[in-house]
Design an enzyme around this catalytic site. Structure first.
Site, mmCIF file in Angstrom:
data_model
loop_
_atom_site.group_PDB
_atom_site.id
_atom_site.type_symbol
_atom_site.label_atom_id
_atom_site.label_comp_id
_atom_site.label_asym_id
_atom_site.label_seq_id
_atom_site.Cartn_x
_atom_site.Cartn_y
_atom_site.Cartn_z
ATOM 1 N N GLU A 1 -9.798 2.789 -5.216
ATOM 2 C CA GLU A 1 -9.453 4.160 -4.846
ATOM 3 C C GLU A 1 -8.256 4.704 -5.629
ATOM 4 O O GLU A 1 -7.255 5.108 -5.045
ATOM 5 C CB GLU A 1 -9.165 4.218 -3.333
ATOM 6 C CG GLU A 1 -10.355 3.778 -2.498
ATOM 7 C CD GLU A 1 -10.106 3.769 -1.001
ATOM 8 O OE1 GLU A 1 -11.006 4.121 -0.251
ATOM 9 O OE2 GLU A 1 -8.984 3.378 -0.579
ATOM 10 N N HIS B 1 -2.823 3.443 -4.554
ATOM 11 C CA HIS B 1 -2.226 2.935 -3.314
ATOM 12 C C HIS B 1 -0.799 2.424 -3.549
ATOM 13 O O HIS B 1 -0.410 1.375 -3.046
ATOM 14 C CB HIS B 1 -3.096 1.826 -2.709
ATOM 15 C CG HIS B 1 -4.352 2.352 -2.071
ATOM 16 N ND1 HIS B 1 -4.348 3.149 -0.961
ATOM 17 C CD2 HIS B 1 -5.661 2.202 -2.425
ATOM 18 C CE1 HIS B 1 -5.597 3.465 -0.627
ATOM 19 N NE2 HIS B 1 -6.419 2.910 -1.503
ATOM 20 N N ASP C 1 0.854 -1.184 0.000
ATOM 21 C CA ASP C 1 0.000 0.000 0.000
ATOM 22 C C ASP C 1 0.892 1.235 0.000
ATOM 23 O O ASP C 1 2.117 1.105 -0.095
ATOM 24 C CB ASP C 1 -0.968 -0.014 1.208
ATOM 25 C CG ASP C 1 -2.317 0.578 0.814
ATOM 26 O OD1 ASP C 1 -2.338 1.766 0.443
ATOM 27 O OD2 ASP C 1 -3.329 -0.142 0.849
ATOM 28 N N THR D 1 -5.350 -1.673 8.935
ATOM 29 C CA THR D 1 -4.636 -1.527 10.213
ATOM 30 C C THR D 1 -4.038 -0.130 10.451
ATOM 31 O O THR D 1 -3.059 0.001 11.176
ATOM 32 C CB THR D 1 -3.530 -2.590 10.328
ATOM 33 O OG1 THR D 1 -2.634 -2.410 9.225
ATOM 34 C CG2 THR D 1 -4.088 -3.983 10.321
HETATM 35 C C1 ACM Z 1 -10.921 -0.590 0.456
HETATM 36 O O1 ACM Z 1 -11.414 -0.608 1.591
HETATM 37 N N1 ACM Z 1 -10.292 0.494 0.004
HETATM 38 C C2 ACM Z 1 -11.011 -1.725 -0.434
#
Ligand code: ACM
Length: 749
Positions: free
Chosen positions: A323, A260, A187, A465
């Site tokens: 996103e 991400h 990420d 998290t």
């Molecule tokens: C997500 O919660 N962005 C998949």
């Protein structure tokens, strides 16, 4: 003759009495202590004579997991084949993962056709011994899962978890018959899988300079100044994959692209659209720097996927897709030319092109891809499986297009959301998903026809998290709700009362092992009942036969039991606690502030979102303020994109001095203060006059209290119009989406 008649009746009554004694207990009254509860239990009249189980497991079915599972249970030992009274019988007619457990008077037969079935049968048997004991009626259990995909996700990018943590997590998942572990490995804040061809992923992308302290919505942002990171070597990954396979768990690795990807870009900036000094993110949310759809990016990703597919031999590879802001692509001449060249409509088309390129490569190697539901936008890649997270809509759309779907909606399956309204809960991202909501979730949308239902492979909980730094935190957020979810995914018929009894026993078991398990089933769920013209009344659902004690303004008042109601005659602080034996729930504090609105009638023009409906419209005037730091739960009402417009009707003309609107601000969660509030009065409920209005709405904390003076105005009706902020502007979290408006309480004085 007389004696004969007496004898006749004695015999008849004895037979009836004997039958009564031998009545077969119904399976509902014969709780075996198993989670997830088995699908078919047949209880016989005869008692078993078993007081110790001797198990022999053929090497074909044995595993280190089963060894660990069984070795700690008293009343059970391993033995040789001759002495065994638990017999494993391979039965090819039983389907994969299913089992038949026959607990007979002096032996137990366990039948299954594969290792998973034997594992699940033995787990059920061990749970019976542990939570119910060996004093049993003869039983037949026939069990098989409702869904074939039963998953749990863990984000190791925002915070990193050790090998031992991951193994412990897999043990937990296996114990509850989960069979997929979705490992979110990359990420913006860190890249956590070693890719030998790209060493800078390990040297640079695995680390961030520091980490945000507190919640994203706390202003100004503060950082801890500590470099943070880590990654799993390929050897470690292989060890985990093997460990999981021994527990019938397939690991689904996720490389999240094209968004991400700040950590990746920090190591390989040439894969971005701009010549920039990218840095792994140190706070949370969505970032505009994303991968550029260049040939060298696709080559890079193919090489990464080659190594990843060698490490993870399972059916699925997850490629994220969620996103991904389109700003960088809009500003890139290269992207705009590519859109023209490939005859794509726009940047959504480019996202679809990106995902399809990567999907095609993975599929050409015989694997299936999963993506978050954004992969629907601009056209879905052939054969892609959709993971529906922004509600069920993405899943519904994909299934109707004939694609397989995994349901993990953030309305029910986001275990990073709060599970309790208690003020002592650890800091979390927000939202509110209590145990009960998870338990009663149905992964199959109600409108689905059978041919669409078959596309729902199953469901999954997600644990992001950002706010969970330790494995103890993971346990707290997952273990309890994970027990509810597995019953949703495994059991075809459910019994919540029985589940709660079992959850108590299982919680004690985990606590004894040192796990940090949330225990909220003694927490009180309150309802404030408001009638126009009357003070509010309060009642509780008293959980698990507890009794409730309460204080008013720090003075002990009374003990009540289920269904008692309390009339709230005065403002002040009430504290309620439910308890049973040596266990108690979290105290519930309700600070009632009675005002002129608490006896009014309220009507809203539009209902709040079903996800944030509080206790209905009366939550706005029930005399209880929504908490200062959390927007989910019983008080706050959330409106997605809509205004909060409504009317208060008083019993008679009432003099008003001021009205205060409490509003939540949490822009990281897309919750914006309103643009404007206007109030109107009327004496006939038809013709309204505007009496005050403000656009001066802001707060330095999370809750704004906006006061509108009314100068002793007399009115029978009061209308309020709280205007939603609208679409979230570019450059902010959730740009382009509808903002949320959260309101509670409307205090009328
Ligand atoms: C997500 O919660 N962005 C998949």
């Amino acid at each position: 003759m007389k004696n004969k008649i007496i004898l006749y009746f004695i015999v008849i009554f004895s037979v009836i009495a004997l039958q009564k004694l031998k009545a077969v207990p119904s399976p509902e009254n014969y709780n075996l202590g198993i989670i997830p509860y088995p699908n078919h239990v047949e209880v016989k009249t005869a008692k078993t004579k078993l007081n110790h189980l001797n198990i022999y497991i053929d090497s074909k079915w044995h595993s280190s997991y089963l060894y660990d599972l069984i070795k700690d249970i008293s009343d059970v030992s391993f033995s040789d084949q001759k002495k065994a009274n638990v017999i494993l019988i391979e039965t090819p007619t039983i389907e994969s993962e299913a089992y038949r457990l026959e607990i007979l008077s002096n032996k137990v037969n366990l039948k299954a056709s594969d290792k998973a079935g034997f594992q699940y049968g033995l787990i059920s048997l061990m749970q019976i011994v542990k939570f119910r004991g060996l004093s049993l009626n003869e039983l037949i259990i026939e069990d098989s899962p409702r869904f074939k995909y039963r998953g749990m996700h863990l984000d190791v990018a925002r915070h990193f978890f050790t090998m031992d943590n991951i193994k412990q997590h897999l043990d937990y998942l296996a114990y509850y018959k989960y069979n997929r572990f979705h490992w979110h490995l990359t990420d913006d804040q860190g890249w956590r899988v070693e890719i030998k061809q790209y060493p800078k992923l390990q040297e640079i992308a695995a680390y961030r300079d520091e980490t945000l302290i507190g919640h994203y919505n706390d202003q100004p942002h503060k950082y801890d100044g500590n470099r943070y990171g880590g990654y799993y070597t390929q050897e470690q990954i292989s060890e985990i994959v093997k460990y999981a396979a021994e527990r019938n768990i397939e690991i689904i690795p996720e490389i999240d692209i094209p968004g991400h990807t700040l950590a990746l870009l920090s190591a390989y900036p040439e894969l971005g659209c701009e010549d920039k000094n990218f840095k792994a993110a140190t706070s949370w949310g969505i970032f505009e720097d994303v991968l550029c759809p260049k040939e060298e990016t696709f080559q890079f990703l193919n090489n990464v996927m080659d190594e990843l597919m060698r490490l993870f031999p399972g059916e699925f590879i997850h490629i994220g897709g969620d996103e991904c802001p389109k700003v960088a692509w809009k500003n890139s001449a290269f992207c705009q030319e590519l859109i023209q060249k490939e005859k794509l409509n726009d940047e959504e088309g480019l996202q679809s092109y990106f995902v399809k390129r990567v999907a095609n490569y993975i599929q050409s190697k015989g694997r299936k891809i999963i993506g978050w539901d954004e992969i629907l936008e601009g056209g879905l890649a052939q054969g892609a499986v959709v993971m529906s997270w922004r509600g069920a809509e993405g899943g519904i759309k994909a299934a109707k297009l004939g694609h397989d779907v995994i349901m993990s909606p953030n309305s029910h399956c986001y275990f990073d959301y709060y599970q309790s309204e208690s003020p002592t809960e650890p800091l979390s991202i927000g939202g509110f998903i209590p145990l009960e909501k998870v338990y009663f979730w149905n992964p199959i949308p109600s409108e689905f026809k059978p041919h669409e239902q078959k596309h729902i492979l199953g469901g999954q909980a997600n644990l992001w998290t950002e706010y969970i730094k330790t494995y103890s935190g993971v346990q707290y957020m997952t273990y309890s709700r994970g027990m509810a979810l597995t019953e949703t995914l495994w059991s075809k018929e459910k019994n919540y009362k029985q589940f709660l009894d079992n959850l108590e026993k299982h919680t004690d078991y985990w606590k004894l092992k040192g796990a940090n398990v949330a225990f909220h089933i003694y927490d009180l769920k309150y309802h404030v009942i408001s009638y126009p013209g009357m003070n509010p009344k309060l009642y509780f659902e008293t959980p698990q036969n507890t009794t409730v004690h309460y204080n008013f303004n720090d003075t002990s008042v009374a003990t009540i039991s289920g269904n008692d109601t309390i009339n709230i005659m005065n403002s002040g602080k009430y504290v309620f606690v439910a308890s049973k034996k040596n266990k108690r729930g979290n105290p519930l504090t309700l600070d009632f502030h009675l005002h002129k609105g608490t006896t009014a009638k309220i009507e809203l023009e539009k209902h709040p979102s079903s996800r944030y409906a509080g206790q209905g419209s009366y939550s706005l005037i029930n005399g209880v303020n929504g908490p200062e730091n959390k927007y989910g739960g019983s008080e706050w009402l959330g409106f997605s994109g809509d205004n909060c417009t409504g009317t208060l009707s008083f019993l008679e003309e009432t003099e008003l001095n001021q009205i205060t609107f409490r509003l939540f601000k949490g822009e990281g969660q897309w919750i914006y203060l309103p643009k404007e509030i206007e109030i109107f009065t009327s004496n006939d409920g038809i013709h309204y006059t505007s009496v005050n209005k403000t656009t001066d709405i802001d707060t330095k904390t999370k809750v704004a209290s906006v006061i509108l003076p009314l100068n002793q105005i007399k009115t029978k009706y009061l209308k309020f119009d709280i205007k939603n902020y609208g679409i979230i502007p570019e450059g902010r979290q959730g740009a382009g989406y509808k903002s949320w408006l959260f309101v509670d309480e409307i205090v009328v004085e």
